[in-house]
Design a protein around this motif. Sequence first.
Motif, PDB file in Angstrom:
ATOM      1  N   LYS A 234       3.883  12.110  -2.933  1.00 50.97           N
ATOM      2  CA  LYS A 234       3.166  10.934  -3.423  1.00 50.97           C
ATOM      3  C   LYS A 234       1.804  10.856  -2.743  1.00 50.97           C
ATOM      4  O   LYS A 234       1.703  11.028  -1.532  1.00 50.97           O
ATOM      5  N   LEU A 235       0.794  10.614  -3.539  1.00 53.47           N
ATOM      6  CA  LEU A 235      -0.554  10.487  -3.000  1.00 53.47           C
ATOM      7  C   LEU A 235      -0.680   9.164  -2.256  1.00 53.47           C
ATOM      8  O   LEU A 235      -0.447   8.089  -2.812  1.00 53.47           O
ATOM      9  N   ILE A 236      -1.058   9.246  -0.993  1.00 52.87           N
ATOM     10  CA  ILE A 236      -1.207   8.055  -0.160  1.00 52.87           C
ATOM     11  C   ILE A 236      -2.669   7.656  -0.030  1.00 52.87           C
ATOM     12  O   ILE A 236      -3.007   6.466  -0.122  1.00 52.87           O
ATOM     13  N   ALA A 237      -3.556   8.600   0.165  1.00 47.04           N
ATOM     14  CA  ALA A 237      -4.990   8.313   0.282  1.00 47.04           C
ATOM     15  C   ALA A 237      -5.768   9.483  -0.298  1.00 47.04           C
ATOM     16  O   ALA A 237      -5.404  10.641  -0.085  1.00 47.04           O
ATOM     17  N   VAL A 245     -10.660   7.225  10.528  1.00 45.61           N
ATOM     18  CA  VAL A 245      -9.284   7.016  10.986  1.00 45.61           C
ATOM     19  C   VAL A 245      -8.494   6.346   9.869  1.00 45.61           C
ATOM     20  O   VAL A 245      -8.845   5.250   9.411  1.00 45.61           O
ATOM     21  N   VAL A 246      -7.439   7.012   9.437  1.00 49.31           N
ATOM     22  CA  VAL A 246      -6.550   6.471   8.408  1.00 49.31           C
ATOM     23  C   VAL A 246      -5.279   5.993   9.094  1.00 49.31           C
ATOM     24  O   VAL A 246      -4.613   6.767   9.789  1.00 49.31           O
ATOM     25  N   ARG A 247      -4.944   4.708   8.931  1.00 49.07           N
ATOM     26  CA  ARG A 247      -3.741   4.149   9.561  1.00 49.07           C
ATOM     27  C   ARG A 247      -2.528   4.476   8.717  1.00 49.07           C
ATOM     28  O   ARG A 247      -2.462   4.140   7.533  1.00 49.07           O
ATOM     29  N   LEU A 248      -1.550   5.124   9.338  1.00 50.99           N
ATOM     30  CA  LEU A 248      -0.364   5.595   8.631  1.00 50.99           C
ATOM     31  C   LEU A 248       0.874   5.294   9.457  1.00 50.99           C
ATOM     32  O   LEU A 248       0.815   5.176  10.688  1.00 50.99           O
ATOM     33  N   ASN A 249       2.004   5.187   8.765  1.00 46.34           N
ATOM     34  CA  ASN A 249       3.280   5.113   9.470  1.00 46.34           C
ATOM     35  C   ASN A 249       3.558   6.447  10.148  1.00 46.34           C
ATOM     36  O   ASN A 249       3.125   7.503   9.671  1.00 46.34           O
TER      37      ASN A 249
END
Length: 378
Positions: A234-237, A245-249
């Motif tokens: 699944k495309l997240i960003a 900075v990309v905030r991710l789980n």
Amino acid sequence: MRFAIIVGLLLVPAAAQAQEQKGGGGLFGTGLFDGGLFGGSAPEKPGAYVSPSASDLVPAPKDVGAPPLRPLRSYNPIALPKRSGSPIAPKIDLPGLPAYAPQPTPPKDMMRSQATLTLSAKLTDDGPVVSNGLVWRLFAAVPSIDGRPSLIASSENSVADFNVPTGSYILHVAFGRAGLVQRIDFTGVRTRETVVLNAGGLRLNALVKGGKRAIASKLSFDIYSDAKDGGDRKLIASDVPPDKVVRLNAGTYHVVSSYGSVNASVRADIRVEAGKITDATLQQHAALLTLKLVREHGGEAIADTAWSISTASGDVVKESVGAFPSMVLAEGDYLIVAKNHDKVYQRQFSVHSGENTDVEVTTADIAADQDGSDASTD
């Protein structure tokens, strides 16, 4: 009438008794009725007396010439007399009022006790409280009729304060691309709760051969979820620029680095740690080329030129029109074809990673016609 009759009846026995004491023949025994005006002798006792009714005393309408009473069939208004010289009421200038002013209705939960539910977030159990970048949303535990969750309250503060009644809620807190969904049972007593996001950050970049950084304006990244089968990702960003900075789980993600828009791309699986910023640098094998059609090396570029770039196997990877088309190509061998005024020129060229250069195609690089003969040169 009844009173007069009763008085008469009471007087008759008294008069009769007085007459008997005088020796007479009763009330009608002597006098006028005893051989007097009517002649003959009077009866010894009086006969029955009948009082006339009130209706017998009122003459009938036909006897007095009055018309009979008829019920009213219509009600016509009566014209009232107009007063002359009556004072005119002064005109009152009132402000305009709305035709309808709805009355405020009290909220349904007005009678229910409300208290403050205070929420804060951490990236890890032992980490500090997140100071910014949070979006809080509080939903009802029971969905609406259409099946969608009902939003009760929202906040973008680092610490969210919700004044809500007692009940169960579904909390969603977003931290960039990271998020958390959690059920909260609120007892109605002032409560402070801290949720753990278990999230981190990912910062991406790319290098070319020789340790040189790729051109930032030509570089972008797409981040996908991790999956064993690539079709399930699944495309997240998308189109993430370098050094952002990309905030991710916390978890593993599949990253695609695109250098330019033609065929230079690399892929990698990267793990994000909770509470940390993960720096990932990918290695690109490509270079930036600028194409020119000239009459001689170092000459001026010829305008209105159409370009076609193919791989060694004949697959077309890029087509363009202009005097100075610029593009990033992956490392490899290519056939460059230029067309100007119905004349076709071509040249083979090899792209080496990190070697950005201008590629000149001269009018001497004439291409053979379809029938195998050479075209004349300019």
